[in-house]
Every structure is written in C-alpha cells, then in structure tokens.
Design a protein around this motif. Structure first.
Motif, mmCIF file in Angstrom:
data_model
loop_
_atom_site.group_PDB
_atom_site.id
_atom_site.type_symbol
_atom_site.label_atom_id
_atom_site.label_comp_id
_atom_site.label_asym_id
_atom_site.label_seq_id
_atom_site.Cartn_x
_atom_site.Cartn_y
_atom_site.Cartn_z
ATOM 1 N N GLY A 84 0.783 -1.242 0.079
ATOM 2 C CA GLY A 84 0.136 -0.047 0.029
ATOM 3 C C GLY A 84 0.983 1.192 -0.168
ATOM 4 O O GLY A 84 0.504 2.292 -0.671
ATOM 5 N N ASP A 85 1.979 1.121 0.851
ATOM 6 C CA ASP A 85 2.845 2.420 0.819
ATOM 7 C C ASP A 85 3.500 2.471 -0.315
ATOM 8 O O ASP A 85 3.533 3.795 -1.127
ATOM 9 N N VAL A 86 3.840 1.647 -1.188
ATOM 10 C CA VAL A 86 4.536 1.760 -2.506
ATOM 11 C C VAL A 86 3.507 2.385 -3.433
ATOM 12 O O VAL A 86 3.926 3.152 -4.413
ATOM 13 N N LEU A 87 2.277 1.810 -3.459
ATOM 14 C CA LEU A 87 1.151 2.001 -4.628
ATOM 15 C C LEU A 87 0.943 3.771 -4.083
ATOM 16 O O LEU A 87 0.786 4.395 -5.265
ATOM 17 N N ARG A 88 0.777 4.120 -2.905
ATOM 18 C CA ARG A 88 0.377 5.284 -2.737
ATOM 19 C C ARG A 88 1.657 6.330 -3.178
ATOM 20 O O ARG A 88 1.283 7.358 -3.800
ATOM 21 N N ARG A 89 3.016 5.761 -2.753
ATOM 22 C CA ARG A 89 3.947 6.729 -3.411
ATOM 23 C C ARG A 89 3.909 6.829 -5.021
ATOM 24 O O ARG A 89 4.241 8.110 -5.590
ATOM 25 N N SER A 108 -8.481 3.123 -1.411
ATOM 26 C CA SER A 108 -7.883 3.850 -0.094
ATOM 27 C C SER A 108 -7.690 2.703 1.056
ATOM 28 O O SER A 108 -6.511 3.005 1.677
ATOM 29 N N GLU A 109 -8.294 1.807 1.133
ATOM 30 C CA GLU A 109 -8.133 0.552 1.817
ATOM 31 C C GLU A 109 -6.816 -0.189 1.682
ATOM 32 O O GLU A 109 -5.848 -0.438 2.293
ATOM 33 N N VAL A 110 -6.623 -0.445 0.314
ATOM 34 C CA VAL A 110 -5.519 -0.958 -0.311
ATOM 35 C C VAL A 110 -4.048 -0.134 0.119
ATOM 36 O O VAL A 110 -3.187 -0.610 0.567
ATOM 37 N N GLU A 111 -4.163 1.059 0.048
ATOM 38 C CA GLU A 111 -3.216 1.925 0.011
ATOM 39 C C GLU A 111 -2.668 2.026 1.530
ATOM 40 O O GLU A 111 -1.454 2.337 2.094
ATOM 41 N N ARG A 112 -3.801 2.092 2.396
ATOM 42 C CA ARG A 112 -3.523 2.128 4.215
ATOM 43 C C ARG A 112 -3.170 0.812 4.252
ATOM 44 O O ARG A 112 -2.913 0.731 5.647
ATOM 45 N N GLY A 113 -3.086 -0.239 3.595
ATOM 46 C CA GLY A 113 -2.727 -1.795 4.121
ATOM 47 C C GLY A 113 -3.687 -2.320 4.841
ATOM 48 O O GLY A 113 -3.343 -3.229 5.613
ATOM 49 N N GLN A 114 -4.985 -1.869 4.889
ATOM 50 C CA GLN A 114 -5.910 -2.510 5.584
ATOM 51 C C GLN A 114 -6.642 -3.685 4.850
ATOM 52 O O GLN A 114 -7.289 -4.548 5.427
ATOM 53 N N LYS A 115 -6.476 -3.680 3.438
ATOM 54 C CA LYS A 115 -7.100 -4.744 2.581
ATOM 55 C C LYS A 115 -5.908 -5.602 1.669
ATOM 56 O O LYS A 115 -4.992 -4.647 1.325
ATOM 57 N N GLU A 116 -6.081 -6.962 1.568
ATOM 58 C CA GLU A 116 -5.130 -7.335 0.549
ATOM 59 C C GLU A 116 -5.503 -7.337 -0.557
ATOM 60 O O GLU A 116 -6.489 -7.801 -1.034
ATOM 61 N N ALA A 117 -4.809 -6.775 -1.436
ATOM 62 C CA ALA A 117 -5.285 -6.810 -3.071
ATOM 63 C C ALA A 117 -4.767 -7.924 -3.773
ATOM 64 O O ALA A 117 -3.778 -8.742 -3.625
ATOM 65 N N SER A 118 -6.041 -8.462 -4.453
ATOM 66 C CA SER A 118 -5.573 -9.804 -5.477
ATOM 67 C C SER A 118 -4.783 -9.200 -6.582
ATOM 68 O O SER A 118 -4.467 -8.303 -6.675
ATOM 69 N N SER A 119 -4.285 -10.363 -7.105
ATOM 70 C CA SER A 119 -3.284 -10.051 -8.237
ATOM 71 C C SER A 119 -4.144 -9.402 -9.392
ATOM 72 O O SER A 119 -3.501 -8.486 -10.271
#
Length: 124
Positions: free
Chosen positions: A9-14, A38-49
């Motif tokens: 999430g941190d890398v995606l946000r950057r 937003s939840e993916v960027e904050r590391g609250q959700k696991e993103a699928s491939s």
C-alpha cells in the motif's frame, strides 16, 4: 511484525503521489471503488493479483517494478527489525591512566607505563 499489504500500500501510494494523481482518478481508471483503493493504500485490505494488475495499469507502472520496490522495502524492514531485536554490542572498556607530571623529566624521552603495556613517547 512486517505486513506485506502495508508495504504494498505504501508503494502504491507513493507511485500515485509521484504522478500527482488523486485516489479518485486512479480508482476510476482502474475501475476500483475509491474506498477499496484507499483501504489497499493504507494496508487494510489485501489486493488480489487482478486488482494489483488493474491498479498498475492505471498508474502505468509495471507490476514487476512495483514488486521490486516492495521487495526492497521488505528487505529494509527486515534489516531494521533484526537490528532492533539484536542485543547491543558492548563498548570495550579502556583502561584509564592516572595523570602524570613530566616537568622534571628530561624532554628527550618519556616512558609512560599503562596497566598492561608500556608506551614510549619521544619529544620532538
């Protein structure tokens, strides 16, 4: 504990912020809800491939580049974690020398005896 979803999430946000884009723009382009991105960027959700692929396409970033950056972040986090867990290395104890007055000694050569060794000091 290091969470991969947070690093991702941190890398995606950057990546998004480097491009000066908003969450709304990227979520619209990736066809992902704004809240979920937003939840993916904050590391609250696991993103699928599939979701990661869509976000990478929206950001015009190769998934391999994203994963490489995440891998680098993970390596740094692991190093920091292991360094924090390691016991501190003790500072070596150095023997203290007593002060010595050398005013009455001829200036050519002075020998100072330390606890375990002798050190020669030659006057210039």
């Amino acid at each position: 504990m290091i969470l991969l979803r947070r690093l991702l999430g941190d890398v995606l946000r950057r990546q998004r912020q480097r491009q000066g884009r908003t969450l709304r723009e990227v979520s619209s382009s990736a066809r992902v809800s704004l809240g979920y991105l937003s939840e993916v960027e904050r590391g609250q959700k696991e993103a699928s491939s599939e979701l990661l692929s869509a976000i990478c396409d929206a950001l015009d970033v190769r998934m391999s580049e994203l994963m490489r950056e995440v891998s680098d972040e993970l390596a740094l986090a692991e190093l920091a974690q292991s360094a924090a867990a390691a016991e501190p290395v003790p500072t070596p104890v150095r023997p203290r020398l007593n002060s010595v007055s050398v005013s009455s000694v001829p200036p050519e050569r002075v020998t100072i005896k330390a606890p375990a060794e002798a050190v020669d000091v030659v006057a210039a």
